[in-house]
Write a protein that holds these residues in place. Structure first.
Motif, PDB file in Angstrom:
ATOM      1  N   GLY A 146       0.816  -1.212   0.000  1.00  0.00           N
ATOM      2  CA  GLY A 146       0.000   0.000   0.000  1.00  0.00           C
ATOM      3  C   GLY A 146       0.847   1.258   0.000  1.00  0.00           C
ATOM      4  O   GLY A 146       0.540   2.229  -0.698  1.00  0.00           O
ATOM      5  N   ALA A 147       1.931   1.248   0.773  1.00  0.00           N
ATOM      6  CA  ALA A 147       2.828   2.400   0.812  1.00  0.00           C
ATOM      7  C   ALA A 147       3.487   2.618  -0.548  1.00  0.00           C
ATOM      8  O   ALA A 147       3.598   3.757  -1.019  1.00  0.00           O
ATOM      9  CB  ALA A 147       3.885   2.213   1.890  1.00  0.00           C
ATOM     10  N   ILE A 148       3.903   1.534  -1.183  1.00  0.00           N
ATOM     11  CA  ILE A 148       4.515   1.639  -2.513  1.00  0.00           C
ATOM     12  C   ILE A 148       3.513   2.223  -3.502  1.00  0.00           C
ATOM     13  O   ILE A 148       3.852   3.108  -4.299  1.00  0.00           O
ATOM     14  CB  ILE A 148       5.055   0.268  -2.972  1.00  0.00           C
ATOM     15  N   ALA A 149       2.284   1.753  -3.457  1.00  0.00           N
ATOM     16  CA  ALA A 149       1.246   2.273  -4.358  1.00  0.00           C
ATOM     17  C   ALA A 149       0.987   3.756  -4.108  1.00  0.00           C
ATOM     18  O   ALA A 149       0.842   4.540  -5.046  1.00  0.00           O
ATOM     19  CB  ALA A 149      -0.039   1.461  -4.193  1.00  0.00           C
ATOM     20  N   LEU A 150       0.939   4.143  -2.835  1.00  0.00           N
ATOM     21  CA  LEU A 150       0.701   5.547  -2.493  1.00  0.00           C
ATOM     22  C   LEU A 150       1.851   6.439  -2.964  1.00  0.00           C
ATOM     23  O   LEU A 150       1.617   7.503  -3.548  1.00  0.00           O
ATOM     24  CB  LEU A 150       0.510   5.701  -0.983  1.00  0.00           C
ATOM     25  N   ILE A 151       3.075   6.012  -2.745  1.00  0.00           N
ATOM     26  CA  ILE A 151       4.235   6.793  -3.190  1.00  0.00           C
ATOM     27  C   ILE A 151       4.246   6.901  -4.711  1.00  0.00           C
ATOM     28  O   ILE A 151       4.540   7.957  -5.276  1.00  0.00           O
ATOM     29  CB  ILE A 151       5.545   6.175  -2.667  1.00  0.00           C
ATOM     30  N   ASN A 152       3.884   5.814  -5.373  1.00  0.00           N
ATOM     31  CA  ASN A 152       3.824   5.832  -6.833  1.00  0.00           C
ATOM     32  C   ASN A 152       2.791   6.848  -7.308  1.00  0.00           C
ATOM     33  O   ASN A 152       3.058   7.645  -8.214  1.00  0.00           O
ATOM     34  CB  ASN A 152       3.484   4.429  -7.341  1.00  0.00           C
ATOM     35  N   ARG A 153       1.620   6.856  -6.666  1.00  0.00           N
ATOM     36  CA  ARG A 153       0.532   7.764  -7.068  1.00  0.00           C
ATOM     37  C   ARG A 153       0.812   9.221  -6.718  1.00  0.00           C
ATOM     38  O   ARG A 153       0.518  10.126  -7.496  1.00  0.00           O
ATOM     39  CB  ARG A 153      -0.780   7.316  -6.416  1.00  0.00           C
ATOM     40  N   GLU A 154       1.377   9.463  -5.529  1.00  0.00           N
ATOM     41  CA  GLU A 154       1.518  10.828  -5.031  1.00  0.00           C
ATOM     42  C   GLU A 154       2.865  11.477  -5.345  1.00  0.00           C
ATOM     43  O   GLU A 154       3.008  12.685  -5.183  1.00  0.00           O
ATOM     44  CB  GLU A 154       1.292  10.866  -3.519  1.00  0.00           C
ATOM     45  N   ALA A 155       3.849  10.685  -5.758  1.00  0.00           N
ATOM     46  CA  ALA A 155       5.178  11.255  -6.000  1.00  0.00           C
ATOM     47  C   ALA A 155       5.753  10.857  -7.359  1.00  0.00           C
ATOM     48  O   ALA A 155       6.069  11.720  -8.176  1.00  0.00           O
ATOM     49  CB  ALA A 155       6.134  10.849  -4.877  1.00  0.00           C
ATOM     50  N   TYR A 156       5.883   9.573  -7.606  1.00  0.00           N
ATOM     51  CA  TYR A 156       6.564   9.139  -8.826  1.00  0.00           C
ATOM     52  C   TYR A 156       5.824   9.569 -10.095  1.00  0.00           C
ATOM     53  O   TYR A 156       6.403  10.221 -10.966  1.00  0.00           O
ATOM     54  CB  TYR A 156       6.775   7.613  -8.808  1.00  0.00           C
TER      55      TYR A 156
END
Length: 165
Positions: A146-156
């Motif tokens: 979930g954290a990886i998905a969130l970082i992908n959506r909000e930053a990457y």
């Protein structure tokens, strides 16, 4: 740690852990949004680079070094445990490097320096890619995914979109 890892591990492990805790407290005190949905505010800001970013980067670098030092001293069976800490600290170092580069890109954008904006966005994208890749290596539970998905959506992805501007 002594019974599991052997001699010479506890001190560098403790130093690495202390550096992680200090960096985390620094970020929570100065700008906790940088680790949630506020990442792109770094790119949108033309304010000067805050000193806390360099300090957090220094602390994460120290943590990485100490955990890898502990890992080289650990018994073979204990190395995967220590390596997990080293890689999670490496994730944090890449992440804060992306924060720094995104802020520099925002400063360059405000100054009208498109070459510096692009260069720093590319650095931020590379650092964020590295952060996500190393996090994926040590992800063990649903919260990590979930954290990886969130970082992908909000930053990457927003970084990639900013580069396309």
């Amino acid at each position: 740690l002594l019974p599991i890892c052997g001699e010479g591990v506890a001190e560098p492990f403790a130093l690495g852990n202390a550096a992680l805790i200090e960096a985390g407290r620094l970020i929570l005190d100065k700008d906790p949004s940088v680790v949630t949905v506020g990442f792109m505010r770094q790119y949108e800001s033309s304010d000067p680079m805050p000193d806390w970013i360099a300090k957090a980067k220094e602390l994460y670098g120290k943590a990485v070094g100490e955990f890898y030092r502990a890992n080289t001293r650990a018994r073979d069976g204990a190395r995967p445990l220590i390596l997990r800490y080293a890689k999670r600290a490496t994730f944090a170092l890449h992440y804060i490097t992306a924060v720094e580069a995104a802020r520099k890109a925002g400063i360059a954008k405000a100054a009208g320096d498109d070459d510096a904006r692009i260069e720093n966005l590319e650095l931020a994208i590379e650092a964020m890619h590295n952060a996500l890749a190393i996090y994926a290596e040590v992800a063990t539970e649903p919260g990590d995914a979930g954290a990886i998905a969130l970082i992908n959506r909000e930053a990457y992805r927003p970084l990639l979109e900013a580069l396309e501007e």
